[in-house]
Scaffold this motif. Structure first.
Motif, PDB file in Angstrom:
ATOM      1  N   ILE A 159       0.911  -1.063   0.155  1.00 45.34           N
ATOM      2  CA  ILE A 159       0.017   0.115   0.026  1.00 45.34           C
ATOM      3  C   ILE A 159       0.930   1.291   0.329  1.00 45.34           C
ATOM      4  CG2 ILE A 159      -1.885   1.088   1.088  1.00 45.34           C
ATOM      5  CD1 ILE A 159      -2.325  -1.398   2.588  1.00 45.34           C
ATOM      6  N   ARG A 160       0.850   1.964  -1.059  1.00 49.14           N
ATOM      7  CA  ARG A 160       1.719   3.344  -1.119  1.00 49.14           C
ATOM      8  C   ARG A 160       0.620   4.211  -0.667  1.00 49.14           C
ATOM      9  NH1 ARG A 160       4.510   6.545  -6.041  1.00 49.14           N
ATOM     10  NH2 ARG A 160       5.520   8.088  -5.046  1.00 49.14           N
ATOM     11  N   TRP A 161       1.099   4.846   0.620  1.00 53.48           N
ATOM     12  CA  TRP A 161       0.518   6.039   1.457  1.00 53.48           C
ATOM     13  C   TRP A 161       1.141   7.330   0.959  1.00 53.48           C
ATOM     14  CZ3 TRP A 161      -3.584   4.761   3.586  1.00 53.48           C
ATOM     15  CH2 TRP A 161      -3.614   3.324   4.357  1.00 53.48           C
ATOM     16  N   THR A 162       0.469   7.863  -0.029  1.00 53.16           N
ATOM     17  CA  THR A 162       0.858   9.283  -0.484  1.00 53.16           C
ATOM     18  C   THR A 162       0.099  10.400   0.014  1.00 53.16           C
ATOM     19  OG1 THR A 162      -1.265   9.546  -2.242  1.00 53.16           O
ATOM     20  CG2 THR A 162       0.665   7.762  -2.878  1.00 53.16           C
ATOM     21  N   ARG A 163       0.576  11.565  -0.545  1.00 53.32           N
ATOM     22  CA  ARG A 163       0.012  12.684   0.151  1.00 53.32           C
ATOM     23  C   ARG A 163      -1.581  13.037  -0.208  1.00 53.32           C
ATOM     24  NH1 ARG A 163       5.253  13.976  -2.295  1.00 53.32           N
ATOM     25  NH2 ARG A 163       4.198  14.669  -4.184  1.00 53.32           N
ATOM     26  N   ALA A 164      -1.915  12.299  -1.136  1.00 56.02           N
ATOM     27  CA  ALA A 164      -3.324  11.979  -1.542  1.00 56.02           C
ATOM     28  C   ALA A 164      -4.185  10.985  -1.056  1.00 56.02           C
ATOM     29  CB  ALA A 164      -3.548  12.243  -3.046  1.00 56.02           C
ATOM     30  N   GLY A 165      -3.658  10.160  -0.243  1.00 61.02           N
ATOM     31  CA  GLY A 165      -4.078   8.946   0.122  1.00 61.02           C
ATOM     32  C   GLY A 165      -3.506   7.577  -0.031  1.00 61.02           C
ATOM     33  N   GLY A 166      -4.194   6.569   0.129  1.00 65.06           N
ATOM     34  CA  GLY A 166      -3.482   5.142  -0.121  1.00 65.06           C
ATOM     35  C   GLY A 166      -4.065   4.685  -1.267  1.00 65.06           C
ATOM     36  N   PHE A 167      -3.011   4.012  -1.868  1.00 63.45           N
ATOM     37  CA  PHE A 167      -3.127   3.179  -3.141  1.00 63.45           C
ATOM     38  C   PHE A 167      -2.601   1.730  -2.971  1.00 63.45           C
ATOM     39  CE2 PHE A 167      -3.275   7.450  -4.077  1.00 63.45           C
ATOM     40  CZ  PHE A 167      -4.244   7.775  -4.770  1.00 63.45           C
ATOM     41  N   SER A 168      -3.177   0.677  -3.656  1.00 68.55           N
ATOM     42  CA  SER A 168      -2.508  -0.458  -2.980  1.00 68.55           C
ATOM     43  C   SER A 168      -2.632  -1.324  -4.301  1.00 68.55           C
ATOM     44  CB  SER A 168      -3.448  -1.273  -2.128  1.00 68.55           C
ATOM     45  OG  SER A 168      -4.739  -2.036  -2.542  1.00 68.55           O
ATOM     46  N   PHE A 169      -1.555  -2.312  -4.086  1.00 70.42           N
ATOM     47  CA  PHE A 169      -1.399  -3.304  -5.279  1.00 70.42           C
ATOM     48  C   PHE A 169      -2.633  -4.328  -5.355  1.00 70.42           C
ATOM     49  CE2 PHE A 169      -0.044  -7.857  -5.787  1.00 70.42           C
ATOM     50  CZ  PHE A 169       0.326  -7.890  -7.509  1.00 70.42           C
ATOM     51  N   GLY A 170      -3.141  -4.727  -4.071  1.00 70.06           N
ATOM     52  CA  GLY A 170      -4.062  -5.850  -4.524  1.00 70.06           C
ATOM     53  C   GLY A 170      -5.571  -5.271  -4.112  1.00 70.06           C
ATOM     54  N   GLY A 171      -5.707  -4.178  -3.934  1.00 70.69           N
ATOM     55  CA  GLY A 171      -7.026  -3.701  -3.485  1.00 70.69           C
ATOM     56  C   GLY A 171      -7.446  -3.679  -2.056  1.00 70.69           C
ATOM     57  N   SER A 172      -6.332  -3.917  -1.231  1.00 72.86           N
ATOM     58  CA  SER A 172      -6.635  -3.929   0.162  1.00 72.86           C
ATOM     59  C   SER A 172      -7.843  -2.979   0.853  1.00 72.86           C
ATOM     60  CB  SER A 172      -5.498  -3.887   0.886  1.00 72.86           C
ATOM     61  OG  SER A 172      -4.365  -4.926   0.972  1.00 72.86           O
ATOM     62  N   GLU A 173      -8.636  -3.846   1.375  1.00 76.38           N
ATOM     63  CA  GLU A 173      -9.716  -3.421   2.132  1.00 76.38           C
ATOM     64  C   GLU A 173      -9.475  -2.377   3.446  1.00 76.38           C
ATOM     65  OE1 GLU A 173     -12.587  -6.172   2.763  1.00 76.38           O
ATOM     66  OE2 GLU A 173     -12.837  -6.737   0.390  1.00 76.38           O
ATOM     67  N   SER A 174      -8.200  -2.975   3.966  1.00 79.89           N
ATOM     68  CA  SER A 174      -7.779  -2.318   5.148  1.00 79.89           C
ATOM     69  C   SER A 174      -6.289  -3.062   5.408  1.00 79.89           C
ATOM     70  CB  SER A 174      -8.620  -2.410   6.481  1.00 79.89           C
ATOM     71  OG  SER A 174      -8.565  -3.872   6.549  1.00 79.89           O
ATOM     72  N   VAL A 175      -5.479  -2.300   6.119  1.00 81.52           N
ATOM     73  CA  VAL A 175      -4.137  -2.573   6.571  1.00 81.52           C
ATOM     74  C   VAL A 175      -4.239  -4.198   7.191  1.00 81.52           C
ATOM     75  CG1 VAL A 175      -3.256  -0.351   6.753  1.00 81.52           C
ATOM     76  CG2 VAL A 175      -3.944  -1.514   8.656  1.00 81.52           C
ATOM     77  N   HIS A 176      -3.061  -4.897   6.883  1.00 85.45           N
ATOM     78  CA  HIS A 176      -2.938  -6.178   7.523  1.00 85.45           C
ATOM     79  C   HIS A 176      -4.210  -7.052   7.027  1.00 85.45           C
ATOM     80  CE1 HIS A 176       0.582  -4.952   9.510  1.00 85.45           C
ATOM     81  NE2 HIS A 176      -0.052  -3.956   9.839  1.00 85.45           N
ATOM     82  N   ASN A 177      -4.893  -6.901   6.075  1.00 86.75           N
ATOM     83  CA  ASN A 177      -6.191  -7.435   5.652  1.00 86.75           C
ATOM     84  C   ASN A 177      -5.498  -8.556   4.504  1.00 86.75           C
ATOM     85  OD1 ASN A 177      -8.502  -8.407   4.396  1.00 86.75           O
ATOM     86  ND2 ASN A 177      -9.343  -6.577   4.815  1.00 86.75           N
ATOM     87  N   VAL A 178      -5.317  -9.835   5.194  1.00 88.95           N
ATOM     88  CA  VAL A 178      -4.685 -10.956   4.557  1.00 88.95           C
ATOM     89  C   VAL A 178      -5.668 -11.442   3.183  1.00 88.95           C
ATOM     90  CG1 VAL A 178      -4.075 -13.416   4.542  1.00 88.95           C
ATOM     91  CG2 VAL A 178      -3.391 -11.751   6.342  1.00 88.95           C
ATOM     92  N   SER A 179      -6.972 -11.372   3.572  1.00 90.78           N
ATOM     93  CA  SER A 179      -7.975 -11.763   2.720  1.00 90.78           C
ATOM     94  C   SER A 179      -7.901 -10.886   1.290  1.00 90.78           C
ATOM     95  CB  SER A 179      -9.569 -11.769   3.306  1.00 90.78           C
ATOM     96  OG  SER A 179      -9.812 -10.557   3.608  1.00 90.78           O
ATOM     97  N   SER A 180      -7.488  -9.787   1.133  1.00 86.35           N
ATOM     98  CA  SER A 180      -7.468  -8.866   0.398  1.00 86.35           C
ATOM     99  C   SER A 180      -5.815  -8.835  -0.434  1.00 86.35           C
ATOM    100  CB  SER A 180      -8.127  -7.535   0.465  1.00 86.35           C
ATOM    101  OG  SER A 180      -7.574  -6.739   1.578  1.00 86.35           O
ATOM    102  N   PHE A 181      -5.176  -9.648   0.050  1.00 85.10           N
ATOM    103  CA  PHE A 181      -3.705  -9.256  -0.425  1.00 85.10           C
ATOM    104  C   PHE A 181      -3.802  -9.877  -1.902  1.00 85.10           C
ATOM    105  CE2 PHE A 181      -0.862 -10.197   3.644  1.00 85.10           C
ATOM    106  CZ  PHE A 181      -1.541  -8.815   4.180  1.00 85.10           C
ATOM    107  N   GLY A 182      -2.701  -9.417  -2.692  1.00 85.86           N
ATOM    108  CA  GLY A 182      -2.570  -9.630  -4.067  1.00 85.86           C
ATOM    109  C   GLY A 182      -1.751 -11.162  -4.257  1.00 85.86           C
ATOM    110  N   GLU A 183      -1.102 -11.502  -5.259  1.00 84.65           N
ATOM    111  CA  GLU A 183      -0.440 -12.625  -5.159  1.00 84.65           C
ATOM    112  C   GLU A 183       0.933 -12.341  -6.416  1.00 84.65           C
ATOM    113  OE1 GLU A 183      -3.373 -16.463  -4.810  1.00 84.65           O
ATOM    114  OE2 GLU A 183      -3.447 -15.648  -6.826  1.00 84.65           O
TER     115      GLU A 183
END
Length: 263
Positions: free
Chosen positions: A129-153
């Motif tokens: 998850i890239r935490w930017t000055r405009a918010g967070g953007f993730s590789f796998g579309g994480s629903e929240s931090v440490h959310n294993v069920s939404s990790f990518g592969e």
């Protein structure tokens, strides 16, 4: 904020798994000079399904190379799980300026995963998850931090028998080095021979036979090892070489139970 565009590359070779993040930033110079906040990359890597994951978080522009990417620990070291560290070379992290922003490289050595090597087409879980000055953007579309069920592969390709043997060869070299160090005179393993600090009877009964079984495999470890030799040593010696302290601790527990607790 001009810092959301990111490219992710993952590759493996005989040494380990390499992750590269190409972090574009239209204001990289201001970030470099401390005038703007740089991004951070909240990242996770799990070597297979239902495995504990490593947490690591590179920070721009020049976050320090941490000794252990474990500020969030999901498993403590044991015979089936090892923590990466820069001290033994199993983890590396570097950040450099690029023409378009910053490049972040992260490396995990295969020694960490010698008992979890992926097959061709194998899948490991990964998220960043890239935490930017405009918010967070993730590789796998994480629903929240440490959310294993939404990790990518990460999906491994090209791991044919020849390439897997090359990986095993690297691990054999590292495991032999680790084994030699772990059984040195002042190591926790060899200390059992000391009549004051150890227990020579235990050493002779349990530790010495283990070392006598493992030592001959060291003779097979050299630069001209055949592929068959690599497979033999990897199967017969590497698990004990890598986990010698844990093996001896288990022997000690069994020895004491049999000596003092068995009717």
């Amino acid at each position: 904020g001009g810092d959301a565009d990111t490219e992710l590359y993952v590759a493996c070779d005989a040494q380990g798994v390499h992750v590269f993040l190409d972090a574009h930033d239209a204001h990289a110079e201001e970030v470099q000079n401390g005038l703007l906040r740089g991004s951070s990359f909240e990242s996770y890597l799990a070597p297979g399904k239902d495995q504990p994951y490593f947490f690591f978080m590179p920070r721009l522009p020049d976050g320090p190379v941490v000794a252990e990417p474990t500020s969030f620990v999901t498993m403590y070291p044991n015979a089936g799980w090892r923590l990466p560290t820069t001290a033994d070379g199993t983890f590396r992290n570097d950040i450099r300026r690029t023409p378009t922003g910053f490049g972040i490289s992260v490396f995990f050595a295969w020694e960490l995963f010698y008992d979890k090597l992926p097959a061709d087409g194998g899948r490991w879980q990964f998220e960043s998850i890239r935490w930017t000055r405009a918010g967070g953007f993730s590789f796998g579309g994480s629903e929240s931090v440490h959310n294993v069920s939404s990790f990518g592969e990460i999906v491994f390709h090209g791991l044919d028998p020849e390439n897997l043997n090359a990986i095993k060869r690297t691990i054999v070299y590292r495991a032999a080095e680790r084994y030699r160090a772990t059984k040195k005179a002042q190591s926790p393993v060899s200390r059992w021979k000391d009549p004051e600090l150890g227990d020579p009877a235990f050493y002779q009964a349990r530790v010495a036979p283990l070392l006598a079984r493992l030592d001959p495999y060291l003779e097979k470890v050299h630069k001209d090892m055949t592929a068959a030799d690599v497979d033999t040593v990897f199967r017969a010696a590497v698990p004990d070489w890598m986990e010698l302290e844990h093996r001896v601790a288990a022997l000690r527990t069994r020895y004491l139970k049999e000596k003092y607790l068995t009717p």
